[in-house]
Structures are given as C-alpha cells and as structure tokens.
Design a protein around this motif. Structure first.
Motif, PDB file in Angstrom:
ATOM      1  N   GLY A  19       0.787  -1.220   0.000  1.00 26.59           N
ATOM      2  CA  GLY A  19       0.000   0.000   0.000  1.00 26.59           C
ATOM      3  C   GLY A  19       0.819   1.268   0.000  1.00 26.59           C
ATOM      4  N   THR A  20       2.099   1.137   0.348  1.00 27.50           N
ATOM      5  CA  THR A  20       2.971   2.314   0.359  1.00 27.50           C
ATOM      6  C   THR A  20       4.303   1.980  -0.301  1.00 27.50           C
ATOM      7  N   LEU A  21       4.966   3.008  -0.777  1.00 33.45           N
ATOM      8  CA  LEU A  21       6.270   2.835  -1.413  1.00 33.45           C
ATOM      9  C   LEU A  21       7.307   2.348  -0.398  1.00 33.45           C
ATOM     10  N   SER A  22       7.202   2.855   0.827  1.00 35.99           N
ATOM     11  CA  SER A  22       8.170   2.469   1.863  1.00 35.99           C
ATOM     12  C   SER A  22       8.038   0.993   2.225  1.00 35.99           C
ATOM     13  N   ALA A  23       6.795   0.493   2.295  1.00 39.58           N
ATOM     14  CA  ALA A  23       6.581  -0.926   2.605  1.00 39.58           C
ATOM     15  C   ALA A  23       7.133  -1.806   1.487  1.00 39.58           C
ATOM     16  N   ALA A  24       6.903  -1.387   0.243  1.00 36.30           N
ATOM     17  CA  ALA A  24       7.424  -2.143  -0.895  1.00 36.30           C
ATOM     18  C   ALA A  24       8.949  -2.143  -0.886  1.00 36.30           C
ATOM     19  N   ALA A  25       9.534  -0.988  -0.622  1.00 35.71           N
ATOM     20  CA  ALA A  25      10.997  -0.869  -0.610  1.00 35.71           C
ATOM     21  C   ALA A  25      11.614  -1.744   0.475  1.00 35.71           C
ATOM     22  N   ALA A  26      10.995  -1.745   1.653  1.00 30.60           N
ATOM     23  CA  ALA A  26      11.512  -2.562   2.762  1.00 30.60           C
ATOM     24  C   ALA A  26      11.477  -4.043   2.402  1.00 30.60           C
ATOM     25  N   HIS A  27      10.374  -4.488   1.788  1.00 26.31           N
ATOM     26  CA  HIS A  27      10.253  -5.899   1.412  1.00 26.31           C
ATOM     27  C   HIS A  27      11.260  -6.275   0.332  1.00 26.31           C
ATOM     28  N   LEU A  28      11.518  -5.344  -0.577  1.00 28.75           N
ATOM     29  CA  LEU A  28      12.400  -5.614  -1.720  1.00 28.75           C
ATOM     30  C   LEU A  28      13.874  -5.363  -1.406  1.00 28.75           C
ATOM     31  N   HIS A  29      14.143  -4.946  -0.155  1.00 35.54           N
ATOM     32  CA  HIS A  29      15.527  -4.680   0.286  1.00 35.54           C
ATOM     33  C   HIS A  29      16.207  -3.644  -0.617  1.00 35.54           C
ATOM     34  N   ILE A  30      15.515  -2.530  -0.796  1.00 38.30           N
ATOM     35  CA  ILE A  30      16.017  -1.438  -1.628  1.00 38.30           C
ATOM     36  C   ILE A  30      15.591  -0.138  -0.964  1.00 38.30           C
ATOM     37  N   SER A  31      16.323   0.925  -1.182  1.00 42.24           N
ATOM     38  CA  SER A  31      15.938   2.201  -0.580  1.00 42.24           C
ATOM     39  C   SER A  31      14.704   2.744  -1.289  1.00 42.24           C
ATOM     40  N   GLU A  32      13.939   3.545  -0.556  1.00 41.50           N
ATOM     41  CA  GLU A  32      12.717   4.106  -1.130  1.00 41.50           C
ATOM     42  C   GLU A  32      13.027   4.992  -2.329  1.00 41.50           C
ATOM     43  N   SER A  33      14.119   5.746  -2.236  1.00 43.36           N
ATOM     44  CA  SER A  33      14.491   6.634  -3.345  1.00 43.36           C
ATOM     45  C   SER A  33      14.893   5.835  -4.582  1.00 43.36           C
ATOM     46  N   ALA A  34      15.600   4.710  -4.375  1.00 42.61           N
ATOM     47  CA  ALA A  34      16.009   3.878  -5.510  1.00 42.61           C
ATOM     48  C   ALA A  34      14.789   3.241  -6.180  1.00 42.61           C
ATOM     49  N   LEU A  35      13.815   2.831  -5.379  1.00 40.50           N
ATOM     50  CA  LEU A  35      12.596   2.252  -5.933  1.00 40.50           C
ATOM     51  C   LEU A  35      11.816   3.305  -6.710  1.00 40.50           C
ATOM     52  N   SER A  36      11.730   4.506  -6.144  1.00 35.65           N
ATOM     53  CA  SER A  36      11.033   5.609  -6.815  1.00 35.65           C
ATOM     54  C   SER A  36      11.700   5.940  -8.147  1.00 35.65           C
ATOM     55  N   GLN A  37      13.014   5.900  -8.154  1.00 38.04           N
ATOM     56  CA  GLN A  37      13.773   6.187  -9.376  1.00 38.04           C
ATOM     57  C   GLN A  37      13.516   5.105 -10.442  1.00 38.04           C
TER      58      GLN A  37
END
Length: 301
Positions: A19-37
């Motif tokens: 539901g959030t970018l931060s939750a997805a990033a945490a699960h994917l072991h990637i920073s939120e900024s890198a996922l957003s990029q």
C-alpha cells in the motif's frame, strides 16, 4: 527499444502487494528513493504514468500500471523457468508456492511437506494457509502458483484439477442415539443440537443442505475452528456436520472418541481442487505437487 532491465520489472511486479512505497521498498531490500527512481525510469520508457505516489495516501497503480505489473510478473516467471529449464535434464528444481485452505490444511500439509521433498529434492515447496478470500487474492497477485481449495462458489477465470472427493459427514458422541446407525438421514438430525462450523463455505453447505429438505438445524453453538467443533462434540454437547478429509482420526483434541457417519441420502458432494488463474501456465514443479496430492489423497472421502 527502451532500455528496461529485468530488475526494474521485478521491482514493479511486486508493487500491487503493497500500500505504500516504503513498505514495498523494505520488502524488496532497496531504498525508497532507488525504488522511486526505478518507477520513474519505467514511466519514461513506457510514456505513461504507472502509479500515483502520494505521501499521505500511499501508493496506487493506474490502470496502465496494473496491466504493466501483471505483464511484468509473467515475464519474470517465464525468465525464471527459462533459467531453471536449461540443462536440468529430468530433475525438477526451483520454487513452488502452494496455498491450502485452512480447514483441511492439518490433514494434507504434513504429508505434502514430508513426502514431496523426498521425491523431488530440488524443489523448494513453500506453503501458505488461509481462507478462500486470502488464497484467491494471493493467486490473483501472483504470490501463489496454485491453491488447494474446496470447489464451491469459486469465481470464473480459474482452471482447476480435482484432488480428492469430499462430502458432508456427521460427527457424533459415541453415546448419541444415532451413533449406532451405519448412515444417517439429515431429517433425523433436525431436532438434535448442532455445533455449527461457522466458516465459509462450511456454513452455507450446512444451511443449504437443510433448506433443500425444508428443514432447519437446531444450532446451539457456533465455532470457527474444526478442532473446536470436534471438541464440543466429544463433550456430548451436540453433533457436527463437516466435510470429509483425509487422515482423519475419530477423536477430539482432548482425546475423546468420536463417531463419524455418512449421510444417506448423501449431501454436498464436492471436490478439493488445485486452482490457478486461467491466464497462467502451471510450472512442471507445481504440476508435480498436484500429481503427488492426487496420488496421496485421491482415494480419500
């Protein structure tokens, strides 16, 4: 052709589960900024907005984004199969994510987890136990390869394979006046106290069965756990109506004996099936799990 990496597709394919970018990033072991990029790069490549990112409201995929995520998931799965398939010979190897409906999981999961790895040691079998709604949502999101579930009131858009037959049976205390009968007519139960298994589709199975005969059960207690139904029956507080399951002992969790009898005429005859989305192809590993389940449980019920 736009420069899109497999990693970007893998990241985006996972987004519908969060539901959030931060939750997805945490699960994917990637920073939120890198996922957003990574998302921004994909949107530039596609030429359309794939998701809406709002700090207060979380993450929402656009219709194009939802379709893109679904296609990305298929590409990732196909790529995985390609890599696993090269030079594998006859040995199956790789992951299988199997869902199992909670009410009969205790009766099938132990045998699957004990026996299947012995036959296919290269396959990593992971089990998720859940309700109808949870399993269907996980199948739709691509978090499961296949699910074992009752073939009752299922939505369209799925393929299925029969695993074992199942039907409503009566669970009784040994001193119950009907316990000595070889089979029981539903009409003889109408005036008896009933311990209702109050979980879909079990509740509907029971109420529909009585209604079809112009009857109504005399419900004295409701339980959302099979073991609790049997425990109450074992105490002599009423009878239970439960779908037949493999590896069932006529005994409650407290060690009290039960009597299990068929209904005559039979009621709610159905199947436990392996279920998967019609637009997905079962992997050879998932097919092998279903083969094993049919072999072990096909004679049950």
């Amino acid at each position: 052709m736009a420069d899109v990496s497999l990693r970007q597709l893998e990241l985006f394919a996972a987004l519908p589960n969060f539901g959030t970018l931060s939750a997805a990033a945490a699960h994917l072991h990637i920073s939120e900024s890198a996922l957003s990029q990574a998302i921004t790069s994909l949107e530039k490549a596609v030429g359309e907005q794939l998701c809406v990112r709002r700090k207060a409201r979380g993450l929402t995929l656009t219709p194009t984004g939802q379709q893109f995520a679904e296609q990305a998931r298929k590409i990732i799965a196909d790529t995985q199969e390609l890599v696993l398939g090269v030079g594998k010979g006859r040995e199956l190897r790789g992951p299988v994510k199997l869902g199992c409906y909670s009410s009969f999981a205790t009766h099938v999961v132990p045998e699957l987890l004990e026996g299947f790895p012995k036959r296919h040691p290269g396959v990593d079998l992971e089990i998720m136990v859940g309700t109808n709604e949870e399993l269907l949502a996980a199948l739709e999101a691509g978090r499961l390869d296949v699910a074992l579930i009752f073939d009752v009131s299922l939505p369209v858009g799925y393929r299925r394979r029969r695993i074992y037959p199942t039907e409503l049976q009566v669970h009784l205390h040994p001193d119950h006046p009907l316990a000595s009968a070889e089979s029981i007519d539903l009409a003889d139960l109408a005036d008896q106290p009933c311990i209702l298994y109050d979980v879909a589709p079990g509740t509907r199975n029971v109420t529909d069965a009585f209604a079809a005969r112009g009857l109504e059960p005399r419900i004295v207690a409701k339980a959302t756990q099979l073991t609790l139904v049997d425990a109450l029956v074992g105490r002599g507080l009423g009878y239970g109506l439960l779908m037949s399951r493999p590896n069932t002992l006529p005994m409650s969790t407290e060690g009290r004996p039960l009597v299990i009898r068929p209904l005559d005429p039979p009621v709610t005859r159905s199947y436990v099936v392996g279920l998967w989305p019609a637009d997905m192809t079962l992997t050879p590993r998932a097919s092998a799990v279903l083969d094993f389940a049919v072999e072990k449980f096909g004679g049950a019920g």
